[in-house]
Design an enzyme around this catalytic site. Structure first.
Site, PDB file in Angstrom:
ATOM      1  N   LYS A 185       0.819  -1.207   0.000  1.00 24.94           N
ATOM      2  CA  LYS A 185       0.000   0.000   0.000  1.00 24.94           C
ATOM      3  C   LYS A 185       0.857   1.264   0.000  1.00 24.94           C
ATOM      4  CE  LYS A 185      -4.321  -1.905   1.625  1.00 24.94           C
ATOM      5  NZ  LYS A 185      -5.382  -1.927   2.647  1.00 24.94           N
TER       6      LYS A 185
ATOM      7  N   ARG B 230      -3.262 -10.150   5.078  1.00 23.96           N
ATOM      8  CA  ARG B 230      -3.680 -10.254   3.680  1.00 23.96           C
ATOM      9  C   ARG B 230      -2.563  -9.694   2.817  1.00 23.96           C
ATOM     10  NH1 ARG B 230      -6.414  -6.923   0.032  1.00 23.96           N
ATOM     11  NH2 ARG B 230      -7.906  -8.007  -1.370  1.00 23.96           N
TER      12      ARG B 230
END
Length: 282
Positions: free
Chosen positions: A227, A261
């Site tokens: 991210k 995740r």
């Protein structure tokens, strides 16, 4: 106090502090996801990617048909079903639990009928009809926090106290789902790193994961892989964020996350094996 196990459809995972952290591999069947958009858009490529993640040690496969990157526009229902359902059916007997990343009750209904093991909802099951669709199933439900929606979430996000506000939201959603008759042992929570948060917000939530888990009373799933926060910290473009993402996964597990995740399954699995060997014997 968090539950001792998570009911995961056909599976049941221990959630005690000493239990092995679980690795959820990301399978995006989208042309426009921020990290791997278009790479696994065909059925054959998606299945090959899933097989590789399983070989690399993934505990769960998380299938997503709609990009939720900042600024992403909503995907029509029919197109999402066209993308995800063939993959879900094809992987049904792969030997690993399958999660579907969706916020649409209609997609949830079709996936549950196909035997999905988890619904992973960025909208926290707030859409009209979502709770009624999922409550009679036995699949796990991941409740995520998101500020506003993907088109606006990163437009000057503001909190007076990000941990308190995200925790309060997740606590309210867990209570609403229990009131609807959903067993708490089917629920896990996700603070939604990057979904309407600045770098400072993300770091505060990461530091406070253990407190959040204790206050809500549900295990934490953490999604930090590749991210923008990793890019901001390291200065690396998205394709060079493996090391930073693995470090973030270790930091999350060290602070109480039970599931991480990730895009980079093999590297994360190996790092967690080393971390747990040290943590178990310390």
């Amino acid at each position: 106090m968090t539950t001792q196990y998570l009911q995961f459809g056909r599976y049941r995972f221990p959630m005690e502090e000493q239990a092995r952290p679980l690795v959820m591999g990301i399978l995006n069947v989208t042309p426009d996801s921020f990290s791997d958009g278009g790479q696994f858009h065909s059925l054959d490529l998606a299945l090959s990617r899933a097989e590789q993640m399983i070989a690399d040690g993934a505990d769960i496969i998380d299938i997503g048909g709609e990009s939720s990157r900042p600024g992403a526009e909503p995907l029509p229902l029919d197109e999402e079903l066209r993308r995800v359902m063939p993959v879900l059916y094809a992987l049904q007997d792969c030997g690993k639990p399958l999660s579907l990343d969706t916020y649409k009750p209609e997609v949830m209904r079709e996936a549950i009928a196909a035997g999905v093991d988890m619904i992973n909802d960025i909208n926290g099951f707030r859409a009209d009809g979502a709770l009624s669709v999922v409550k009679e199933s036995d699949c796990a439900l991941c409740i995520m926090h998101m500020l506003r929606d993907p088109t606006t979430m990163q437009v000057t996000p503001h909190y007076d106290n990000v941990t308190e506000e995200v925790t309060a939201f997740l606590r309210e959603r867990v209570a609403a789902m229990e009131q609807a008759g959903i067993d708490r042992r089917r629920l896990c929570i996700d603070p939604g790193f990057g979904f309407g948060k600045t770098l400072e917000h993300n770091l505060a939530l990461l530091r406070d994961l253990g407190r959040m888990m204790d206050e809500v009373g549900a295990p934490v799933l953490a999604g930090l892989s590749r991210k923008s926060m990793i890019g901001t910290i390291t200065g690396r473009p998205v394709e060079q964020r493996i090391a930073g993402s693995v470090a973030a996964a270790i930091a999350a597990v060290a602070r109480g996350a039970r599931i991480v995740r990730v895009h980079d399954v093999a590297e994360t699995v190996d790092a967690l094996k080393v971390w747990q060997a040290v943590a178990t014997n310390s």
